[in-house]
Motif scaffolding. Structure first.
Motif, PDB file in Angstrom:
ATOM      1  N   VAL A  18       0.851  -1.187   0.000  1.00 16.49           N
ATOM      2  CA  VAL A  18       0.000   0.000   0.000  1.00 16.49           C
ATOM      3  C   VAL A  18       0.888   1.239   0.000  1.00 16.49           C
ATOM      4  CG1 VAL A  18      -1.769   1.313   1.242  1.00 16.49           C
ATOM      5  CG2 VAL A  18      -1.818  -1.202   1.256  1.00 16.49           C
ATOM      6  N   TRP A  19       0.728   2.071  -1.006  1.00 13.41           N
ATOM      7  CA  TRP A  19       1.474   3.332  -1.094  1.00 13.41           C
ATOM      8  C   TRP A  19       0.610   4.433  -0.497  1.00 13.41           C
ATOM      9  CZ3 TRP A  19       6.338   4.298  -3.479  1.00 13.41           C
ATOM     10  CH2 TRP A  19       6.981   3.139  -3.926  1.00 13.41           C
ATOM     11  N   VAL A  20       1.159   5.129   0.491  1.00 15.42           N
ATOM     12  CA  VAL A  20       0.410   6.136   1.241  1.00 15.42           C
ATOM     13  C   VAL A  20       0.988   7.510   0.919  1.00 15.42           C
ATOM     14  CG1 VAL A  20      -0.432   6.843   3.503  1.00 15.42           C
ATOM     15  CG2 VAL A  20       0.092   4.422   3.073  1.00 15.42           C
ATOM     16  N   GLN A  21       0.233   8.295   0.188  1.00 15.25           N
ATOM     17  CA  GLN A  21       0.673   9.615  -0.256  1.00 15.25           C
ATOM     18  C   GLN A  21       0.386  10.627   0.854  1.00 15.25           C
ATOM     19  OE1 GLN A  21       2.355  11.936  -1.535  1.00 15.25           O
ATOM     20  NE2 GLN A  21       0.653  13.255  -2.098  1.00 15.25           N
ATOM     21  N   THR A  22       1.450  11.200   1.452  1.00 18.66           N
ATOM     22  CA  THR A  22       1.271  12.188   2.518  1.00 18.66           C
ATOM     23  C   THR A  22       1.738  13.584   2.102  1.00 18.66           C
ATOM     24  OG1 THR A  22       3.429  12.068   3.651  1.00 18.66           O
ATOM     25  CG2 THR A  22       1.812  10.324   4.145  1.00 18.66           C
ATOM     26  N   ALA A  23       2.413  13.693   0.965  1.00 24.05           N
ATOM     27  CA  ALA A  23       2.984  14.978   0.559  1.00 24.05           C
ATOM     28  C   ALA A  23       1.920  15.891  -0.039  1.00 24.05           C
ATOM     29  CB  ALA A  23       4.100  14.747  -0.461  1.00 24.05           C
ATOM     30  N   THR A  24       2.041  17.190   0.224  1.00 27.18           N
ATOM     31  CA  THR A  24       1.103  18.170  -0.330  1.00 27.18           C
ATOM     32  C   THR A  24       1.571  18.540  -1.730  1.00 27.18           C
ATOM     33  OG1 THR A  24       0.727  19.027   1.902  1.00 27.18           O
ATOM     34  CG2 THR A  24      -0.063  20.373   0.067  1.00 27.18           C
ATOM     35  N   VAL A  25       0.897  18.002  -2.740  1.00 17.37           N
ATOM     36  CA  VAL A  25       1.333  18.193  -4.123  1.00 17.37           C
ATOM     37  C   VAL A  25       0.238  18.776  -5.008  1.00 17.37           C
ATOM     38  CG1 VAL A  25       3.052  16.348  -3.933  1.00 17.37           C
ATOM     39  CG2 VAL A  25       0.748  15.800  -4.760  1.00 17.37           C
ATOM     40  N   THR A  41      -1.621  -0.138  -5.226  1.00 15.11           N
ATOM     41  CA  THR A  41      -2.675   0.603  -4.533  1.00 15.11           C
ATOM     42  C   THR A  41      -2.086   1.854  -3.893  1.00 15.11           C
ATOM     43  OG1 THR A  41      -3.912  -1.406  -4.039  1.00 15.11           O
ATOM     44  CG2 THR A  41      -4.364   0.526  -2.659  1.00 15.11           C
ATOM     45  N   LEU A  42      -2.686   2.997  -4.176  1.00 12.34           N
ATOM     46  CA  LEU A  42      -2.260   4.258  -3.574  1.00 12.34           C
ATOM     47  C   LEU A  42      -3.452   4.903  -2.883  1.00 12.34           C
ATOM     48  CD1 LEU A  42       0.171   6.917  -4.825  1.00 12.34           C
ATOM     49  CD2 LEU A  42      -2.145   7.671  -4.282  1.00 12.34           C
ATOM     50  N   VAL A  43      -3.255   5.324  -1.639  1.00 15.74           N
ATOM     51  CA  VAL A  43      -4.264   6.049  -0.884  1.00 15.74           C
ATOM     52  C   VAL A  43      -3.627   7.332  -0.348  1.00 15.74           C
ATOM     53  CG1 VAL A  43      -5.564   3.988  -0.218  1.00 15.74           C
ATOM     54  CG2 VAL A  43      -3.707   4.806   1.260  1.00 15.74           C
ATOM     55  N   GLU A  44      -4.476   8.219   0.164  1.00 17.60           N
ATOM     56  CA  GLU A  44      -3.978   9.467   0.748  1.00 17.60           C
ATOM     57  C   GLU A  44      -4.129   9.451   2.265  1.00 17.60           C
ATOM     58  OE1 GLU A  44      -4.737  13.288  -1.837  1.00 17.60           O
ATOM     59  OE2 GLU A  44      -6.586  12.131  -1.669  1.00 17.60           O
ATOM     60  N   ALA A  45      -3.087   9.941   2.930  1.00 16.45           N
ATOM     61  CA  ALA A  45      -3.173  10.245   4.357  1.00 16.45           C
ATOM     62  C   ALA A  45      -2.420  11.552   4.551  1.00 16.45           C
ATOM     63  CB  ALA A  45      -2.571   9.133   5.212  1.00 16.45           C
ATOM     64  N   MET A  46      -3.089  12.636   4.194  1.00 13.27           N
ATOM     65  CA  MET A  46      -2.458  13.945   4.282  1.00 13.27           C
ATOM     66  C   MET A  46      -2.275  14.324   5.746  1.00 13.27           C
ATOM     67  SD  MET A  46      -2.254  14.214   1.096  1.00 13.27           S
ATOM     68  CE  MET A  46      -1.488  15.822   1.005  1.00 13.27           C
ATOM     69  N   ASP A  81      -9.990   3.629  -0.291  1.00 16.98           N
ATOM     70  CA  ASP A  81     -10.808   2.502   0.165  1.00 16.98           C
ATOM     71  C   ASP A  81     -10.600   2.267   1.663  1.00 16.98           C
ATOM     72  OD1 ASP A  81     -12.071   0.107   0.647  1.00 16.98           O
ATOM     73  OD2 ASP A  81     -11.133  -0.955  -1.040  1.00 16.98           O
ATOM     74  N   PRO A  82     -11.668   2.360   2.486  1.00 16.75           N
ATOM     75  CA  PRO A  82     -11.508   2.108   3.930  1.00 16.75           C
ATOM     76  C   PRO A  82     -10.920   0.740   4.235  1.00 16.75           C
ATOM     77  CG  PRO A  82     -13.648   3.119   3.487  1.00 16.75           C
ATOM     78  CD  PRO A  82     -13.041   2.781   2.158  1.00 16.75           C
ATOM     79  N   ALA A  83     -11.185  -0.253   3.391  1.00 18.57           N
ATOM     80  CA  ALA A  83     -10.630  -1.588   3.617  1.00 18.57           C
ATOM     81  C   ALA A  83      -9.110  -1.587   3.527  1.00 18.57           C
ATOM     82  CB  ALA A  83     -11.221  -2.576   2.612  1.00 18.57           C
ATOM     83  N   VAL A  84      -8.579  -0.720   2.667  1.00 25.41           N
ATOM     84  CA  VAL A  84      -7.121  -0.608   2.555  1.00 25.41           C
ATOM     85  C   VAL A  84      -6.544  -0.020   3.835  1.00 25.41           C
ATOM     86  CG1 VAL A  84      -5.233   0.508   1.313  1.00 25.41           C
ATOM     87  CG2 VAL A  84      -7.178  -0.441   0.049  1.00 25.41           C
ATOM     88  N   PHE A  85      -7.216   0.997   4.376  1.00 24.43           N
ATOM     89  CA  PHE A  85      -6.732   1.592   5.616  1.00 24.43           C
ATOM     90  C   PHE A  85      -6.816   0.607   6.783  1.00 24.43           C
ATOM     91  CE2 PHE A  85      -7.422   5.497   3.209  1.00 24.43           C
ATOM     92  CZ  PHE A  85      -6.246   6.179   3.512  1.00 24.43           C
ATOM     93  N   ALA A  86      -7.783  -0.277   6.749  1.00 26.87           N
ATOM     94  CA  ALA A  86      -7.868  -1.298   7.798  1.00 26.87           C
ATOM     95  C   ALA A  86      -6.631  -2.191   7.775  1.00 26.87           C
ATOM     96  CB  ALA A  86      -9.133  -2.132   7.618  1.00 26.87           C
ATOM     97  N   ARG A  87      -6.082  -2.443   6.597  1.00 24.68           N
ATOM     98  CA  ARG A  87      -4.888  -3.287   6.474  1.00 24.68           C
ATOM     99  C   ARG A  87      -3.659  -2.632   7.083  1.00 24.68           C
ATOM    100  NH1 ARG A  87      -4.472  -4.082   0.271  1.00 24.68           N
ATOM    101  NH2 ARG A  87      -2.320  -4.625   0.885  1.00 24.68           N
ATOM    102  N   ILE A  88      -3.595  -1.308   7.050  1.00 26.11           N
ATOM    103  CA  ILE A  88      -2.392  -0.614   7.527  1.00 26.11           C
ATOM    104  C   ILE A  88      -2.653   0.129   8.829  1.00 26.11           C
ATOM    105  CG2 ILE A  88      -1.423  -0.410   5.201  1.00 26.11           C
ATOM    106  CD1 ILE A  88      -2.341   2.545   5.220  1.00 26.11           C
ATOM    107  N   ALA A  91      -2.100   4.169  13.232  1.00 27.87           N
ATOM    108  CA  ALA A  91      -2.264   4.340  14.676  1.00 27.87           C
ATOM    109  C   ALA A  91      -0.990   4.849  15.316  1.00 27.87           C
ATOM    110  CB  ALA A  91      -2.682   3.025  15.318  1.00 27.87           C
ATOM    111  N   ALA A  92       0.164   4.463  14.775  1.00 23.38           N
ATOM    112  CA  ALA A  92       1.439   4.856  15.361  1.00 23.38           C
ATOM    113  C   ALA A  92       1.770   6.321  15.126  1.00 23.38           C
ATOM    114  CB  ALA A  92       2.557   3.983  14.806  1.00 23.38           C
ATOM    115  N   ILE A  93       1.215   6.918  14.076  1.00 23.89           N
ATOM    116  CA  ILE A  93       1.609   8.287  13.746  1.00 23.89           C
ATOM    117  C   ILE A  93       0.528   9.324  14.043  1.00 23.89           C
ATOM    118  CG2 ILE A  93       3.214   7.512  11.967  1.00 23.89           C
ATOM    119  CD1 ILE A  93       1.179   8.341   9.847  1.00 23.89           C
ATOM    120  N   SER A  94      -0.674   8.886  14.438  1.00 25.30           N
ATOM    121  CA  SER A  94      -1.776   9.850  14.534  1.00 25.30           C
ATOM    122  C   SER A  94      -2.635   9.650  15.764  1.00 25.30           C
ATOM    123  CB  SER A  94      -2.660   9.750  13.287  1.00 25.30           C
ATOM    124  OG  SER A  94      -3.352   8.511  13.264  1.00 25.30           O
ATOM    125  N   VAL A  95      -3.382  10.704  16.103  1.00 31.46           N
ATOM    126  CA  VAL A  95      -4.384  10.620  17.167  1.00 31.46           C
ATOM    127  C   VAL A  95      -5.789  10.851  16.622  1.00 31.46           C
ATOM    128  CG1 VAL A  95      -2.849  11.276  19.030  1.00 31.46           C
ATOM    129  CG2 VAL A  95      -4.030  13.062  17.749  1.00 31.46           C
TER     130      VAL A  95
END
Length: 290
Positions: free
Chosen positions: A86-93, A111-116, A136-143, A148-152
């Motif tokens: 899973v590729w998680v795009q966090t950069a503001t582009v 698979t690419l998702v966003e977590a800005m 896809d929420p199912a993708v986020f469930a996988r990671i 959880a480690a980086i966010s509240v």
């Protein structure tokens, strides 16, 4: 879970350390290797290339500066990752950069998702970021161990990649605006013969109060602009916001003013300092960049 972090600037390094504390195996890579090496002392593996970093990753956090960097790294490394990474795009582009990144990932069968990221250095270092997610929420469930480690807090913007970017631009428009507005009010109070700190005292606890004004205002008054969110990065984002606003038919008068103020501070040598250095455009103390 195994994660790769591509880009070890303020946000990438902070997230890597939060992931390590959360029990995630972390490999890091940075175009300037010297910026990645200190993370080895925290337990990260430092890879010599982006392709090597992602070779056995369950998830990849993209924490690079701009669209050109993101697209170049995707072109180099997508095919090197396992097909289920899973590729998680966090950069503001911006919207166009996000569209191109999503197309590259799709073309490579990944698979690419966003977590800005909403937050600066300290939330990144302490695992207290707010994530603006899309996909896809199912993708986020996988990671989930990674997020959880980086966010509240997580705000799901929608199922389509691009919605996270849209929400991030709206949030960064607010951050750029209130930082410049706090600088203006402090400068005005001082120019009218008052102790500028009285402005912060006056709004404290009132409906118009804003924690960000206090956090940035204290630094402005001290002339201390240690970078939490670099001014040049804020200026880059203002340009992205301006382009998105024009495309959507939203008036850009305020954005033009912000572009001028942050641009003036950058031209005066404050680009690598915190965005609070916009105070210098109103005559505030010059910090280390002057």
């Amino acid at each position: 879970m195994k994660a790769a972090v591509l880009g070890t600037g303020v946000m990438g390094a902070g997230m890597a350390r939060s992931l390590l504390r959360g029990g995630v195996e972390v490999t890091v890579w940075n175009r300037t290797p010297e910026r990645a090496r200190p993370l080895a002392a925290d337990g990260a593996r430092v890879a010599p290339s982006a392709a090597e970093a992602v070779r056995d990753a369950d998830a990849v956090l993209i924490a690079l500066y701009d669209a050109d960097a993101v697209l170049a790294v995707l072109g180099d490394a997508l095919a090197a990752s396992p097909e289920d990474t899973v590729w998680v795009q966090t950069a503001t582009v911006g919207p166009e950069g996000t569209r191109m990144a999503a197309e590259l990932a799709a073309g490579a069968g990944r698979t690419l998702v966003e977590a800005m990221l909403l937050g600066t250095r300290q939330p990144a270092e302490t695992g207290r970021l707010t994530l603006l997610t899309a996909g896809d929420p199912a993708v986020f469930a996988r990671i989930e161990p990674l997020t959880a480690a980086i966010s509240v807090k997580t705000v799901w913007a929608g199922p389509e990649v691009g919605a996270g970017t849209a929400l991030k631009l709206a949030c960064n428009a607010w951050i750029a605006s209130i930082t410049a507005a706090a600088a203006q009010s402090l400068a005005l109070a001082g120019a009218l013969g008052l102790d500028p700190k009285l402005f912060l005292t006056a709004i404290e606890g009132a409906p118009a109060d804003c924690g960000y004004a206090h956090a940035k205002g204290e630094g402005m008054l001290a002339g201390s602009y240690e970078p939490q969110f670099a001014l040049d990065a804020a200026l880059k984002d203002v340009d992205l916001i301006d382009g998105a606003a024009r495309g959507a038919g939203v008036d850009t008068t305020l954005l033009a003013a912000l572009r001028g103020l942050y641009g003036q501070a950058s031209a005066a040598g404050h680009g690598r300092e915190d965005l609070a250095a916009v105070y210098t455009s109103f005559g505030g103390p010059g910090g280390t960049g002057s």
